[in-house]
Design an enzyme around this catalytic site. Structure first.
Site, short mmCIF file in Angstrom:
data_model
loop_
_atom_site.label_atom_id
_atom_site.label_comp_id
_atom_site.label_asym_id
_atom_site.label_seq_id
_atom_site.Cartn_x
_atom_site.Cartn_y
_atom_site.Cartn_z
N LYS A 12 0.85 -1.21 0.00
CA LYS A 12 0.00 0.00 0.00
C LYS A 12 0.88 1.25 0.00
O LYS A 12 2.03 1.22 0.51
CB LYS A 12 -0.97 0.01 1.19
CG LYS A 12 -0.32 0.06 2.57
CD LYS A 12 -0.12 1.45 3.13
CE LYS A 12 0.75 1.45 4.37
NZ LYS A 12 1.10 2.64 5.01
N GLY A 101 6.82 0.85 5.80
CA GLY A 101 5.72 1.79 5.58
C GLY A 101 4.89 1.40 4.37
O GLY A 101 4.08 2.18 3.87
N LEU A 102 5.08 0.15 3.91
CA LEU A 102 4.35 -0.33 2.72
C LEU A 102 3.27 -1.35 3.08
O LEU A 102 2.64 -1.93 2.19
CB LEU A 102 5.34 -0.96 1.72
CG LEU A 102 6.36 0.02 1.12
CD1 LEU A 102 7.44 -0.72 0.34
CD2 LEU A 102 5.66 1.03 0.20
N SER A 106 0.43 -6.32 6.84
CA SER A 106 -1.03 -6.13 6.80
C SER A 106 -1.61 -6.75 5.54
O SER A 106 -2.67 -7.37 5.56
CB SER A 106 -1.37 -4.63 6.82
OG SER A 106 -0.85 -4.04 7.97
N ASP A 139 -3.97 -1.15 9.22
CA ASP A 139 -3.95 -1.13 7.75
C ASP A 139 -4.60 -2.37 7.13
O ASP A 139 -4.80 -2.42 5.92
CB ASP A 139 -2.50 -1.05 7.22
CG ASP A 139 -1.96 0.37 7.28
OD1 ASP A 139 -2.74 1.32 7.48
OD2 ASP A 139 -0.73 0.53 7.11
#
Ligand code: ATP
Length: 285
Positions: A12, A101-102, A106, A139
């Site tokens: 994401k 942070g991607l 999740s 997330d």
């Protein structure tokens, strides 16, 4: 009988990330526009009569394969909530950089929820899966959908937005480890420069990308960059090379650039790969 399903688990990206306030328990209220990129893990889920336990295997040496793995947690929750006795074996082929942070963990968890919903014929809608997903991490509800969306609340309020024309993303992760809880603790709500997410969403609804990029941003950049100034240097470099937008995803350290041509994205990749080795050029989903 062994049942097997392979799900793609895309990374994401935060086109915008803002937090208007903290809840009483100290957790942030989110106001984000998220999208997914064609940089994905592949999650294969198998169910069998025996043994009845959950096993996780990954091709990455950095990941836990017990209950700390978010994919394990996803299987455990569905198994106990729906009283499924079968054992579950999960194989994760990792392509998404870890703790970047991607949302890799999740997305793996969301992939397990989709796969088991299918294998066990639970008949849950994506909205119902997203509700269960929130008990794993903030997330995961978005990752159940993994498509352009406005995400608010703890991460559970999801409003899907229309797909955009084809864009390219350069995703670059430097060799920095960022602790998400540490960054979240550092947020000073008095100092945040909030975004205009309403205008971003209106532009995306109108499919007006040139307008939309003006409202993209990540209010946590100054927080993470105060610890790691090299993240700002990479972002500035990408912007100077002609990206439509260059910004940090999540709490970092990954920085991404979005371009409307593949040639521009390749040029950025070539220019930064001298000092950043983990660089991917992919399309946005
Ligand atoms: P967050 O911002 O939610 O911490 P992230 O996108 O920065 O997530 P992830 O790759 O999801 O990063 O990893 C965050 C942490 O989650 C790591 O410390 C990792 O050990 C743990 N983790 C648990 N399961 C997984 C998984 N399947 N893939 C990646 N990380 C996982």
């Amino acid at each position: 009988m062994v049942m097997r399903v392979t799900e793609k688990a895309p990374a994401k990206l935060n086109l915008s990330l803002d937090t208007p306030m903290r809840y009483f328990d100290g957790s942030p209220r989110w106001d984000m526009v998220m999208t997914s990129a064609d940089l994905a893990d592949y999650v294969t889920v198998e169910t069998h009569q025996r043994p009845t336990t959950i096993k996780v295997y990954t091709d990455s040496g950095f990941l836990p394969n017990d209950q700390r793995n978010l994919a394990y947690q996803a299987a455990h929750i569905l198994k106990s909530r729906f009283h499924c006795r079968e054992g579950v074996t999960i194989h994760i082929r990792k392509n998404i950089p870890v703790a970047a942070g991607l949302g890799g963990g999740s997305s793996d968890a969301a992939a397990v929820l989709r796969a088991l919903n299918n294998i066990w014929r639970l008949g849950l809608s994506l909205a119902e899966l997203a509700k269960i997903a929130l008990t794993i991490d903030s997330d995961v509800p978005y990752c159940v959908y993994s498509r352009l969306a406005h995400v608010t609340g703890h991460g559970e309020e999801i409003e899907l937005l229309p797909a955009q024309p084809h864009y390219w993303a350069v995703i670059a992760k430097q060799q920095i480890s960022v602790s998400t809880p540490q960054i979240l603790r550092q947020i000073n709500y008095e100092q945040l420069k909030h975004l205009d997410n309403e205008r971003l969403i209106a532009s995306l609804r109108a499919q007006d990308w040139q307008e939309a990029v003006k409202y993209m941003g990540n209010v946590l950049e100054p927080v993470t960059m105060s610890f790691y100034p090299e993240i700002r240097r990479l972002k500035d470099k990408m912007a100077s090379l002609g990206a439509d937008v260059a910004q940090m995803s999540g709490t970092g350290p990954t920085v991404f650039a979005i371009c409307h041509t593949a040639s521009r994205a390749k040029r950025i990749q070539n220019s930064i790969s001298g000092f950043c080795r983990d660089v991917h050029v992919v399309t946005l989903l």
